[in-house]
Design an enzyme around this catalytic site. Structure first.
Site, PDB file in Angstrom:
ATOM      1  N   CYS A  44      -2.435   9.053   2.546  1.00  0.00           N
ATOM      2  CA  CYS A  44      -2.045   8.563   1.225  1.00  0.00           C
ATOM      3  C   CYS A  44      -3.078   8.967   0.181  1.00  0.00           C
ATOM      4  O   CYS A  44      -2.756   9.114  -0.989  1.00  0.00           O
ATOM      5  CB  CYS A  44      -1.883   7.053   1.264  1.00  0.00           C
ATOM      6  SG  CYS A  44      -3.247   6.228   2.075  1.00  0.00           S
ATOM      7  N   GLU A  90       0.884  -1.178   0.000  1.00  0.00           N
ATOM      8  CA  GLU A  90       0.000   0.000   0.000  1.00  0.00           C
ATOM      9  C   GLU A  90       0.911   1.214   0.000  1.00  0.00           C
ATOM     10  O   GLU A  90       1.499   1.550   1.027  1.00  0.00           O
ATOM     11  CB  GLU A  90      -0.903  -0.002   1.246  1.00  0.00           C
ATOM     12  CG  GLU A  90      -1.852  -1.190   1.352  1.00  0.00           C
ATOM     13  CD  GLU A  90      -3.016  -1.112   0.379  1.00  0.00           C
ATOM     14  OE1 GLU A  90      -3.071  -0.171  -0.433  1.00  0.00           O
ATOM     15  OE2 GLU A  90      -3.863  -2.015   0.412  1.00  0.00           O
TER      16      GLU A  90
HETATM   17  P1  NDP Z   1       8.343   4.488   4.731  1.00  0.00           P
HETATM   18  O1  NDP Z   1       8.352   3.766   3.440  1.00  0.00           O
HETATM   19  O2  NDP Z   1       9.490   5.331   5.072  1.00  0.00           O
HETATM   20  O3  NDP Z   1       8.142   3.460   5.958  1.00  0.00           O
HETATM   21  C1  NDP Z   1       7.059   2.594   6.061  1.00  0.00           C
HETATM   22  C2  NDP Z   1       7.366   1.505   7.059  1.00  0.00           C
HETATM   23  O4  NDP Z   1       8.441   0.700   6.585  1.00  0.00           O
HETATM   24  C3  NDP Z   1       7.828   2.026   8.423  1.00  0.00           C
HETATM   25  O5  NDP Z   1       7.370   1.181   9.436  1.00  0.00           O
HETATM   26  C4  NDP Z   1       9.332   1.941   8.283  1.00  0.00           C
HETATM   27  O6  NDP Z   1       9.972   1.898   9.525  1.00  0.00           O
HETATM   28  C5  NDP Z   1       9.479   0.641   7.541  1.00  0.00           C
HETATM   29  N1  NDP Z   1      10.731   0.459   6.826  1.00  0.00           N
HETATM   30  C6  NDP Z   1      11.618   1.391   6.408  1.00  0.00           C
HETATM   31  N2  NDP Z   1      12.626   0.805   5.733  1.00  0.00           N
HETATM   32  C7  NDP Z   1      12.378  -0.527   5.720  1.00  0.00           C
HETATM   33  C8  NDP Z   1      13.042  -1.662   5.175  1.00  0.00           C
HETATM   34  N3  NDP Z   1      14.169  -1.557   4.470  1.00  0.00           N
HETATM   35  N4  NDP Z   1      12.505  -2.880   5.352  1.00  0.00           N
HETATM   36  C9  NDP Z   1      11.341  -3.016   6.031  1.00  0.00           C
HETATM   37  N5  NDP Z   1      10.665  -1.985   6.581  1.00  0.00           N
HETATM   38  C10 NDP Z   1      11.176  -0.748   6.428  1.00  0.00           C
HETATM   39  O7  NDP Z   1       7.004   5.352   4.709  1.00  0.00           O
HETATM   40  P2  NDP Z   1       6.498   6.396   5.751  1.00  0.00           P
HETATM   41  O8  NDP Z   1       6.415   5.752   7.086  1.00  0.00           O
HETATM   42  O9  NDP Z   1       7.256   7.664   5.618  1.00  0.00           O
HETATM   43  O10 NDP Z   1       4.996   6.619   5.273  1.00  0.00           O
HETATM   44  C11 NDP Z   1       4.612   7.545   4.314  1.00  0.00           C
HETATM   45  C12 NDP Z   1       4.221   6.843   3.030  1.00  0.00           C
HETATM   46  O11 NDP Z   1       3.239   5.868   3.286  1.00  0.00           O
HETATM   47  C13 NDP Z   1       3.608   7.801   2.033  1.00  0.00           C
HETATM   48  O12 NDP Z   1       4.166   7.563   0.769  1.00  0.00           O
HETATM   49  C14 NDP Z   1       2.138   7.408   2.034  1.00  0.00           C
HETATM   50  O13 NDP Z   1       1.466   7.692   0.845  1.00  0.00           O
HETATM   51  C15 NDP Z   1       2.220   5.935   2.288  1.00  0.00           C
HETATM   52  N6  NDP Z   1       0.970   5.437   2.807  1.00  0.00           N
HETATM   53  C16 NDP Z   1       0.205   4.657   1.977  1.00  0.00           C
HETATM   54  C17 NDP Z   1      -1.033   4.209   2.396  1.00  0.00           C
HETATM   55  C18 NDP Z   1      -1.880   3.358   1.501  1.00  0.00           C
HETATM   56  O14 NDP Z   1      -2.827   2.784   2.018  1.00  0.00           O
HETATM   57  N7  NDP Z   1      -1.592   3.243   0.220  1.00  0.00           N
HETATM   58  C19 NDP Z   1      -1.562   4.553   3.717  1.00  0.00           C
HETATM   59  C20 NDP Z   1      -0.654   5.332   4.524  1.00  0.00           C
HETATM   60  C21 NDP Z   1       0.553   5.773   4.065  1.00  0.00           C
HETATM   61  P3  NDP Z   1      10.402   3.262  10.229  1.00  0.00           P
HETATM   62  O15 NDP Z   1       9.244   4.219  10.163  1.00  0.00           O
HETATM   63  O16 NDP Z   1      10.675   2.836  11.604  1.00  0.00           O
HETATM   64  O17 NDP Z   1      11.576   3.772   9.464  1.00  0.00           O
END
Ligand code: NDP
Length: 548
Positions: free
Chosen positions: A285, A251
């Site tokens: 999002c 997502e």
């Molecule tokens: P990120 O991609 O930075 O992080 C998402 C999650 O992945 C966090 O828990 C993060 O941990 C974790 N993560 C980071 N690197 C890794 C890795 N290499 N392997 C596994 N997990 C990892 O996104 P954001 O948290 O900044 O969220 C914003 C984004 O999410 C926006 O693009 C938004 O559009 C999208 N989004 C999409 C939705 C949908 O339903 N389509 C709904 C909500 C948001 P940590 O935060 O601890 O770094």
């Protein structure tokens, strides 16, 4: 307390030398607490315990799972205000939004899935056409997958991971959840809710940590990954998951368009645009990130949007009269700041907003270095065009760029001119036109005279086209992501050999030819015509068997 960048950077860069994550309230800078970041070994151990718990959890009845999920609902109801406050403190969003867009929708989803999962996953018979005449019978049963890893973003730290975890356990899976480093305490609270509801140990576990903890979870490997986050991390996860052939639901981001035709209800469209662009400080999002308005009403709609925006109260999310809270992180604030500056440089007009602002604390500023907090004014921009970079990349903040179009075809082309395809909306009083346009928009959800809120309808599938994602959460489509269909096929007249078994012979080849020309037509009459040949072939096989 002014936000010192050193203090806040602890949140951004996760684990300090003691392997701790420090969580802060982005509205006040106050430390909420510290949690240990799980090491790769600890993640592996959690996945191992999860797999062990799966062996008995998968055998529980739907009635038992339902009882426990409904008990978890009761825990949430009993602790609702406290949970809302925690969500607000850790994410910056107003308490009002924590209640309306996190707690209420997930309670609704829990009721729906607890009551409906058994029916949706009921074994079902498949029609197999003329094979049924041969006494064959096929059904599908849905088997759980095993360990489901839930890796959510920080913007809906409660409803997204909790909803996904509940759907996973209702389908008979166990869950390991890695909350965002920005919202670990909301993640831990989810774990406590399952515990208080009486779930057996290890059915739902929470491991805290930053990206590397998430990466360790992906590599463990689990049996399915439900990831919510950016396109860049989504690609990294898909790549790492491919090494173990772990399937993922992704997502990802959005750049969602709102198309307003000149026959739309202009008052409603203005209200919806302001809410859909600025709620949760635009960190949705499915926020409206591009508004396309038809020329005859462009000026009027823009003025109404500006008037409404100017009336929004911004401040600490803990105050019940606040509509716009703090942004969740300095990183996000910087992105918004840079996008607005880029809009300015490209010649777009910042009609209102456009500054970093902590109401009641500092004067508005446009200097991010001296900013005292993570607040950004809701910002209305006109004169934006699709060739400006911030119209193509996700902003994820409180900005609303407005563009003008003339024809239906132009609106569709502008809306589709993006790598993303999460949601979109079409505003018109002509429903035939609304549907016609909706079906031409490349997005996973298109609303007519609505925007943004359908993630809160658990019965409907959620997911994107193009780079906005793969697979679905929510709805029956989301539930089917959490099971593997098993085909059970039986021969209820197992007396004679099948015509296609060994040994082959000229009679066999004749029979197979007739399978191709008669049986495969699906016509009973044509198939009846091959019966003599079929009997000859079966007789041949039976005779052969007697000889051997
Ligand atoms: P990120 O991609 O930075 O992080 C998402 C999650 O992945 C966090 O828990 C993060 O941990 C974790 N993560 C980071 N690197 C890794 C890795 N290499 N392997 C596994 N997990 C990892 O996104 P954001 O948290 O900044 O969220 C914003 C984004 O999410 C926006 O693009 C938004 O559009 C999208 N989004 C999409 C939705 C949908 O339903 N389509 C709904 C909500 C948001 P940590 O935060 O601890 O770094």
């Amino acid at each position: 307390m002014p936000f010192g960048s050193e203090t806040m950077s602890a949140v951004q860069t996760i684990a300090d030398p003691a392997n701790e994550i420090v969580s802060f309230d982005p509205a006040t800078g106050a430390e909420i607490g510290r949690v240990n970041a799980a090491s790769a070994d600890e993640v592996l151990a959690a996945v191992g315990r999860s797999r062990a718990a799966f062996r008995s959890w998968k055998k529980t009845s739907f009635a038992e799972r339902k009882r426990l999920v409904l008990a978890a609902r009761e825990v949430i109801l009993a602790e609702m205000d406290d949970i809302a406050l925690l969500i607000s403190r850790e994410s910056g969003k107003p308490v009002a939004e924590a209640l309306a867009f996190e707690i209420a929708p997930v309670l609704d989803l829990m009721r729906w899935i607890a009551n409906g999962a058994e029916k949706m996953l009921r074994p079902r018979r498949i029609g197999i056409g003329l094979f049924e005449l041969l006494g064959r019978f096929s059904k599908i049963v849905y088997q759980p997958l095993g360990v489901v890893a839930v890796i959510p973003a920080w913007n809906y730290p409660f409803s997204i991971p909790l909803g996904e975890a509940v759907m996973a356990v209702m389908a008979g899976n166990t869950v390991v959840l890695k909350p965002s480093e920005l919202t670990p305490f909301v993640g831990l609270r989810i774990g406590e809710i399952f515990e208080k509801a009486g779930f057996p140990p290890d059915v739902v576990q929470v491991v805290c940590g930053a990206g590397e903890t998430g990466a360790a979870l992906v590599e463990a490997p689990p049996d399915k990954i439900l990831f919510t986050g950016s396109v860049a991390t989504g690609k990294r996860i898909a790549e790492a998951a491919a090494k173990n052939l772990t399937s993922c639901v992704l997502e990802l981001g959005g750049k969602d368009p709102m198309i307003v035709f000149d026959d739309a209800n202009i008052e409603l469209a203005a209200d919806a645009a302001v809410w859909s662009a600025f709620s949760n400080s635009g960190q949705n999002c499915a926020s409206v990130e591009r508004l396309y308005v038809q020329r005859p009403i462009a000026e009027k709609l823009t003025q109404k949007i500006i008037d409404r925006t100017l009336k929004l109260k911004q401040g600490s999310g803990e105050r019940e009269d606040v509509s716009i809270g703090a942004m969740s992180s300095e990183r996000q604030l910087k992105i918004v700041f840079e996008h607005v500056e880029e809009f300015r440089d490209c010649g777009a007009i910042i009609e209102t907003g456009g500054r970093i602002h902590v109401p009641g604390f500092t004067e508005p500023t446009d200097d991010i270095e001296t900013a005292a907090g993570f607040f950004y004014e809701p910002t209305v921009i006109t004169g934006a065009t699709n060739d400006m970079r911030p119209m193509q990349v996700e902003t994820f903040g409180p900005t609303l760029p407005i563009c003008v179009f003339d024809t239906e075809e132009e609106a569709i082309a502008l809306a589709n001119d993006t790598e993303f395809g999460l949601t979109a909306s079409v505003w018109t009083r002509d429903y035939a036109k609304g549907r016609r346009v909706a079906e031409q928009i490349e997005a996973g959800t298109v609303c007519i005279n609505e925007h943004l809120y359908t993630h809160g309808i658990g019965q409907t599938p959620w997911g994107g086209f193009k780079n906005s994602g793969r697979g679905r959460t929510h709805g029956i489509e989301g539930l089917l992501e959490l099971v593997q269909p098993q085909h059970i096929h039986s021969n209820r007249t197992a007396l004679l050999p099948d015509a296609w078994w060994f040994p082959y012979s000229p009679a066999a080849v004749d029979t197979f030819r007739q399978f191709a020309t008669k049986f495969a037509t699906g016509s009973l009459i044509k198939t009846t015509g091959m019966m003599p040949q079929l009997f000859t072939r079966i007789k041949e096989l039976v005779r052969n068997r007697r000889r051997s």
